[in-house]
Write an enzyme that holds these catalytic residues in place. Sequence first.
Site, PDB file in Angstrom:
ATOM      1  N   ARG A   1      51.394  66.137  74.361  1.00 41.39           N
ATOM      2  CA  ARG A   1      50.678  66.141  73.086  1.00 41.39           C
ATOM      3  C   ARG A   1      50.950  64.901  72.273  1.00 41.39           C
ATOM      4  NH1 ARG A   1      51.301  71.599  69.921  1.00 41.39           N
ATOM      5  NH2 ARG A   1      50.344  70.105  68.499  1.00 41.39           N
TER       6      ARG A   1
ATOM      7  N   TYR B   1      53.658  75.942  78.691  1.00 44.99           N
ATOM      8  CA  TYR B   1      53.289  77.340  78.906  1.00 44.99           C
ATOM      9  C   TYR B   1      54.201  77.836  80.018  1.00 44.99           C
ATOM     10  CZ  TYR B   1      49.000  76.722  76.185  1.00 44.99           C
ATOM     11  OH  TYR B   1      48.099  76.489  75.189  1.00 44.99           O
TER      12      TYR B   1
END
Lengths: 677, 677
Positions: free
Chosen positions: A277, A285
């Site tokens: 990011r 995840y």
Amino acid sequence: MPGTSIPESTCDVLIVGAGPAGLMLATWMARCGVKARIVDKRGTKIFNGQADGLQCRSLEIFDSFGFADRVWKEANHMIEMCMWNPGPDGIIRRSDRVPDTPVGISRFQQVVLHQGRIERFFLDSLKEHSDIQVERGVLPEALEIDESKVEDSAAYPITVTLRHLSEEEAMPEQSKNGAGTSDGLFRSNLAADDSDDLIRKSQGKEGTSEIVKAKYMVGCDGAHSWTRRQLGWEMQGEATDYIWGVLDIIPITDFPDIRFRCAIHSENNGSLMVIPRERGLVRLYIQLKEIVPDSSGRADRSRITPAVILRAAQKILDPYKLTYDYCDWWTAYQIGQRVGTNFDAHQRIFLAGDAVHTHSPKAGQGMNVSMQDSFNLGWKIGLVVNGRCPRSILKTYQSERRRIAQDLITFDHRFSRLFSGRPAKDVLDQEGVSMAEFKQAFVKGNEFASGLSVDYGASMLVAKDGSSVEQGDGTDVGAASSASGKQVVGKQQLCSNIRLGMRFPSFKVLNQSDARPWHFQERLLSDGRFRIILFAGNVSSATQKERVDSFCATLDAPKSFIRRITPPTAKIDSVVDILTLHSAKRTDVELLRDFPSILHPFDDKTGWDYAKVYVDDESFHEGHGQAYKNYGVDPERGCVVVLRPDQYVGYIGEIEDVSDLEAYFGGVMIERGVNGS
Amino acid sequence: MPGTSIPESTCDVLIVGAGPAGLMLATWMARCGVKARIVDKRGTKIFNGQADGLQCRSLEIFDSFGFADRVWKEANHMIEMCMWNPGPDGIIRRSDRVPDTPVGISRFQQVVLHQGRIERFFLDSLKEHSDIQVERGVLPEALEIDESKVEDSAAYPITVTLRHLSEEEAMPEQSKNGAGTSDGLFRSNLAADDSDDLIRKSQGKEGTSEIVKAKYMVGCDGAHSWTRRQLGWEMQGEATDYIWGVLDIIPITDFPDIRFRCAIHSENNGSLMVIPRERGLVRLYIQLKEIVPDSSGRADRSRITPAVILRAAQKILDPYKLTYDYCDWWTAYQIGQRVGTNFDAHQRIFLAGDAVHTHSPKAGQGMNVSMQDSFNLGWKIGLVVNGRCPRSILKTYQSERRRIAQDLITFDHRFSRLFSGRPAKDVLDQEGVSMAEFKQAFVKGNEFASGLSVDYGASMLVAKDGSSVEQGDGTDVGAASSASGKQVVGKQQLCSNIRLGMRFPSFKVLNQSDARPWHFQERLLSDGRFRIILFAGNVSSATQKERVDSFCATLDAPKSFIRRITPPTAKIDSVVDILTLHSAKRTDVELLRDFPSILHPFDDKTGWDYAKVYVDDESFHEGHGQAYKNYGVDPERGCVVVLRPDQYVGYIGEIEDVSDLEAYFGGVMIERGVNGS
């Protein structure tokens, strides 16, 4: 409640929920000049975590509203996807690399930026273009619809009671707990909804309610949708036993691919997805194999902590090391795939986003599909409220979007099981997941996840052959048809790479009047106008010029269909915008000399319009877009394409097929008198 | 004035004038963390008109501060330049088309956006990165410099009395006249300066003065510079008889090239330049042949009106028609070319922008050269104030920028005469201007006007062969030299397209760790750091890897020159940033495994730095940058390049030439102890 003291007002459109789906709807209202209100039960916008993957198509949509550049600049760009699987020794290794976004499908690639920033860009855009403001700490507590009035365009058949919470009441539980890492559990599907609690706590106090009469209402109020519950509709589908944790951290690690998107299957410890990011953050995840749902089917939230999630990640990543000093946000969720049975009531109350579909977040599709729901719906409501289109177009929302939601959960169902499953040890290991099959699903998922494979079925808005019932979610939404009732079917064969029902692709073209290169899509602003794209072909040829001149003469005639659907005092391009792309040599033709004036209308105050005629030619600094070749259009003869206000292709025809063109518009637009300009 | 009541304070840098030059200087102060104030006598920022052409180089600079994208999005892009000249029949016709920006010199092209927006972007950037705010309605009224203290780095040798105007006093005359079209005459060189008037009117009032003690002062106070007058310096050069009018209008015209930049010579009615702008506006520079200066050499302002200017334009454009309904701004000016005799006093007070050079605005260079003056100066002052560099580097400002100003006015002198002259009727017409010569000058002008031909001479900052006296404006600014006094000369032959003294060009490269394509220049942020660009070559080769490892070991050694010039507690890359570009195949190497840690330093809180190592390889979506080929660097052996904080090339050497590299830094940086990280 003392009824006499409750204030009452009207608005055209009431939007419940100011997440991405609600904000997208509000953005359309702003651009269509519709009187709308948008309320959200939360007292503050979100600042961390939440969904954050952005598909190519979402970026294209943002660009049509003017703020894709802000996302593109701040976001992390995902370029390559790496797959890690256990080798024969059981140790994970990189087995494959694939481009994260299929090459050539869009001028954008998939990026990641947290939802709070996306919401900020929507809010800035709303502020710039309207006086619509999100009313926070406001939620509906009663809803009635007067069915006798639903077919009356001028009526306000919806009555909603809104409750205004105090600042204290509207604050999410988490924030009240004070400092520390943001925790998304309170909004996760592992937590129950708090709407009823909020209403109950606030009830009985004075001066906190109001009544709103609305023409339309859109529930963008999430997976626990209060609006959906009032309508009594269900979500169909199922949950699974898979529990996943999410960590947004700045990782400290020796794992070599931490800045690539990675799908990692460990031998026995579950799976993990890496989503790099912005600002050095990475979202992980992480499958929580040790957390299992109880007899009620729900996992125990209290057992899930960042430390538990990190330990699970460390096991999966072994022998690589992973720790962190900074955690931005964390949450957990249980995978489930469900679709709403209905997307609208009487074409007056609509549901969009998580309110009608839930699925796993790992493919980065949730926010995108939700925003695209209301992107599909917004202009339809806007044009109906403004009296340009008949109410019948509103039925296409469910037909088009429920079908997409069904496709999405079918895919997600399969993909989630492949990703959550243990990798097969060998071909005989039938309980394990084949890594070849997983890769195949992943690559297909990337196409799906671009948002560009959406293909709307036949309807009054899409002049496609076949049945709208079969091509949509089962709803009958009619067909484009001529006055005599004959179905209008666009001539798909005229442009091999512009597909009826799909979004118009983009290639670079030059402005005829100043030679500036543009991606054609940059000219397709979301302003509520339909567009005729005139592929004018080789206008240097006398024969072709004659065809174009004749087409323009028909459109410019005193009682032409364009003049009939345009209000008498409005500019001739205010309902339908005509953009021209020709294939002659740029320097061989001149705007004022060679193109009929309807292609570049004159205005007493601002002169000729220089922004409508484009050419497929070489640029000085950005190469040759080869637009005719890439669109698959005959560069000599051209053709005519109609785009809906959302850039989906509604009609394709020869330059001579003006009666079909007229029939298409006759089916979707309301005549307003004759425009005399 | 009652001296006792005047408040007194100190600041490191006082900037006078908040136009583009002053704002650029303030922006550097913000990024260097220097305590600075910026004052402007006007009460409001400007909203219309003024200079507006932006060179490629200015856009590159904006990008290094993070806001080029805002300009690029809003600006009109100028792509093609058309020349119009009288034919044998005396009627104007298009005689030539040339690219407005030479192809391939920059990732940006010349654009046009009005100065008010540029100032807005600077102000937003200042707000984001500092607490520096423009103090409006504030002007200096007295200046003293204590010459005994000028060489003491810690001293505040400058004393300035600042006067705070009331809102009424600070409002420009024009604005007081109320509504109507903005008129720039009051700021034109046809008008006298009003600083003395402003001071006189305000004097005698209480509580409106303050005394500021400053280390440095920069006068960015325009053509009538108050600061320059206090120092008693002159502008050298001359004015001409040519008077030009300027109209910013939305034109209503049948002239076919109104959206191209055009240079139009009429047969007998003078010349006109068309500059298409944003929002449908066009700027016209119109020669006013009927307005001539009086005996004092000045034209009578009162005779110049928009109607007079429009009539002159109509005559030049005949037989094409031109009118307008909307005029955004207008002004007039008299062409003159002048350069200041001095650009600094004691390397304590500096002048930048119009305060030291004036010329005609038509080449769109004024704002650019002015901003580039203070872009050159700002980091030097910043690094001196912060104790990183010796005061001696400040001398290079005059040497570098006065030379540029001299080159500029020499060019402008010739170009203005060619443009203002009557076109020659034939080769025998010796009084007329040859259109071939004009075209040649125009094309050369475009190269010049890109801002990319700037080539700073030898100095302590540029390790170039030859004499700094000859290569600059005549000032002796030393040379890069080793401890033994031997001049360090960079090895230009190692990179044919990276020129010592010129700005580092940009090609696309990929981040090694996430495969994202970047223009290399995007990584050269203006943050006050010098940069070592390590062209690491083919690190897949064992021999080459050994060279790179050895280079890194030297730089990473406990008492290396980098550690000696970096404060002991600061991060190792806080003074000198090392960026690596290698030429091996991206997927053959890994950051953590194959690159020494000084190339991607580890931080306890944020882990490894993934933003410093790049590769010259094919991207999925944006082609192959071919950076080694385009930079002209040997892809096997590479080399080492040093960039100054303004991206100009200071040094080039072999990977082994660490002693030269050390000598270069030894000459420009102050040792701070040994950095232990």
